[in-house]
Design an enzyme around this catalytic site. Sequence first.
Site, PDB file in Angstrom:
ATOM      1  N   GLN A   1      44.565 -23.038  37.538  1.00  0.00           N
ATOM      2  CA  GLN A   1      44.669 -22.236  36.175  1.00  0.00           C
ATOM      3  C   GLN A   1      45.914 -22.744  35.520  1.00  0.00           C
ATOM      4  O   GLN A   1      47.133 -22.368  35.873  1.00  0.00           O
ATOM      5  CB  GLN A   1      44.853 -20.794  36.510  1.00  0.00           C
ATOM      6  CG  GLN A   1      45.169 -19.829  35.306  1.00  0.00           C
ATOM      7  CD  GLN A   1      45.422 -18.428  35.706  1.00  0.00           C
ATOM      8  OE1 GLN A   1      46.111 -18.206  36.783  1.00  0.00           O
ATOM      9  NE2 GLN A   1      45.093 -17.452  34.959  1.00  0.00           N
ATOM     10  N   GLY A   2      45.414 -23.310  34.299  1.00  0.00           N
ATOM     11  CA  GLY A   2      46.516 -24.093  33.676  1.00  0.00           C
ATOM     12  C   GLY A   2      46.821 -23.156  32.352  1.00  0.00           C
ATOM     13  O   GLY A   2      46.715 -23.506  31.195  1.00  0.00           O
TER      14      GLY A   2
ATOM     15  N   SER B   1      49.312 -22.639  40.370  1.00  0.00           N
ATOM     16  CA  SER B   1      48.931 -22.323  41.854  1.00  0.00           C
ATOM     17  C   SER B   1      47.952 -23.348  42.368  1.00  0.00           C
ATOM     18  O   SER B   1      46.923 -23.412  41.662  1.00  0.00           O
ATOM     19  CB  SER B   1      48.593 -20.847  42.156  1.00  0.00           C
ATOM     20  OG  SER B   1      49.571 -20.248  41.573  1.00  0.00           O
TER      21      SER B   1
ATOM     22  N   GLU C   1      40.915 -11.550  37.096  1.00  0.00           N
ATOM     23  CA  GLU C   1      42.252 -11.949  37.740  1.00  0.00           C
ATOM     24  C   GLU C   1      42.845 -10.474  38.305  1.00  0.00           C
ATOM     25  O   GLU C   1      43.155 -10.434  39.595  1.00  0.00           O
ATOM     26  CB  GLU C   1      43.042 -12.852  37.027  1.00  0.00           C
ATOM     27  CG  GLU C   1      44.125 -13.275  37.764  1.00  0.00           C
ATOM     28  CD  GLU C   1      45.141 -14.079  37.145  1.00  0.00           C
ATOM     29  OE1 GLU C   1      44.943 -14.395  35.798  1.00  0.00           O
ATOM     30  OE2 GLU C   1      46.119 -14.573  37.808  1.00  0.00           O
TER      31      GLU C   1
ATOM     32  N   SER D   1      50.086 -20.587  32.173  1.00  0.00           N
ATOM     33  CA  SER D   1      51.408 -20.549  31.651  1.00  0.00           C
ATOM     34  C   SER D   1      52.241 -21.860  31.423  1.00  0.00           C
ATOM     35  O   SER D   1      51.788 -22.773  32.035  1.00  0.00           O
ATOM     36  CB  SER D   1      52.228 -19.961  32.877  1.00  0.00           C
ATOM     37  OG  SER D   1      51.695 -18.644  33.445  1.00  0.00           O
TER      38      SER D   1
ATOM     39  N   GLU E   1      55.774  -5.109  33.282  1.00  0.00           N
ATOM     40  CA  GLU E   1      56.046  -4.574  31.978  1.00  0.00           C
ATOM     41  C   GLU E   1      54.780  -4.684  31.110  1.00  0.00           C
ATOM     42  O   GLU E   1      54.622  -3.862  30.196  1.00  0.00           O
ATOM     43  CB  GLU E   1      57.323  -5.136  31.425  1.00  0.00           C
ATOM     44  CG  GLU E   1      58.486  -4.920  32.081  1.00  0.00           C
ATOM     45  CD  GLU E   1      58.773  -5.932  33.470  1.00  0.00           C
ATOM     46  OE1 GLU E   1      57.980  -6.766  33.778  1.00  0.00           O
ATOM     47  OE2 GLU E   1      59.729  -5.218  34.186  1.00  0.00           O
TER      48      GLU E   1
END
Length: 408
Positions: free
Chosen positions: A131-132, A166, A249, A134, A389
């Site tokens: 997963q690209g 990851s 997710e 962040s 948050e």
Amino acid sequence: MNLTYPAEVEDFRTEVRKTLAEELPPGWRGIGAIPTREETEQFVLRWRGVLHRRGLLGVTWPVEYGGRGMSRLHQVVLVEELTRAGLPFGRQPLDSTGLKMLGNTLLQWGSDEQKASYLPGLLSGEIRFCQGFSEPSAGSDLASVRTRAGLEGEEWIISGQKIWTSGALACTHIFVLARTDPDAPKHRGLSFLLVPLDQPGIDVRPIRHMAGGEEFCEVFFADARTGASQVVGPVNGGWAVTRTLLTFERGEEAATNPILFRAEFERLADLARQTGAIRDPVIRQRLAASFARVEVMRYLGYRIMTDVLEGKELSAAASVSKLYWSEYHRQVTQLALDVQGLAGLIPRGKGPSRQQRADDPGGDPLSSNAWWQVSLNARAGTIYAGTSEVQRTIIAEQVLGLPRDVRP
Ligand SMILES: Cc1cc2nc3c(=O)[nH]c(=O)nc-3n(C[C@H](O)[C@H](O)[C@H](O)COP(=O)(O)OP(=O)(O)OC[C@H]3O[C@@H](n4cnc5c(N)ncnc54)[C@H](O)[C@@H]3O)c2cc1C
């Protein structure tokens, strides 16, 4: 809330139980009972092959792409049975990213050509996606990504950097959220691209985290390339595709997490009995509170499943589930360290095979290595897939109807 499953789903449960009885080694006690890490990894790969051969990966996917065209409730029952038997659903975290997140998203947004090219390979394990999303300056505020992609002839040319990716070293492809129109408002100038990793324009570097693993990486793009047809959904419409993927997710395990966390709680109670910590009234009270939280998680799971069956939008419920399990897990793993006291500082036993979520079912309750690694990894649970948050803001706005948070 509906606590019963339809008859055809219970028939499928019987099929899964029969498969487990036929395929598992005699005396099976759960993946945590396998003596070494290497043997565990070998077992996980072998077991993934069994699930694929028996048609149990991607049961909700259409038959033409290698699935079985079943309902999401069938998928829940499958994972329930695997979890009860102390078995993983595929190879983690790769199958979480590839099957649960990307595969399901492609079914909703992908072109026929993309579905045909990727879905069977995702099931067989030949195609593995990371997963690209962040970047160093775009995490919670994901729509601020700066990685750019521009169309030149028949190819997208991509430059920029992703981080915390990851499993990148074990993958063949990456899905990338990239800025394709720098002049548009930030949510409207993004596209979702499928990119092969093995090419000169991509450099993958592992990051060692505090629990000692190197599962996540930095991924650098310097004029990396992918075909013009490899954009999922509309060009500059990648934000909607991303939102779909994030819902998968965050929310998919709402009904099966409690089984995993319950098994882990039982091992913790065992640990407290064996160490004598159970006689401490404060520890007893904290154990009771943890038990109550797992039960609340169970009912939350039922409620979310009922919503799914009634065809309701999952997005805010996915946030409630993600916030609840990840905060619980930080507390309960801290309790495990407190139960062990000073003895827990002496490394003993096998570490967990999985880096995310609860420890391995069937594991030795006295393994201090497992408890401290799971406890360190539990810190990551309140960060990945969106921090606590961020989940609280979503719940405040979408569930409680409070005024919108200030946006930067
Ligand atoms: C184990 C692990 C695996 C991961 N795997 C992947 C992966 O495979 N692919 C991928 O793309 N990413 C991955 N991530 C990254 C993850 O998605 C981000 O870490 C996460 O979204 C938070 O972003 P950040 O780290 O940039 O923190 P920031 O967004 O900088 O946040 C820092 C702090 O500020 C708080 N904060 C930020 N904005 C707000 C706000 N508006 N209101 C209140 N508080 C706020 C956050 O809650 C946090 O406490 C992974 C992370 C971990 C820990």
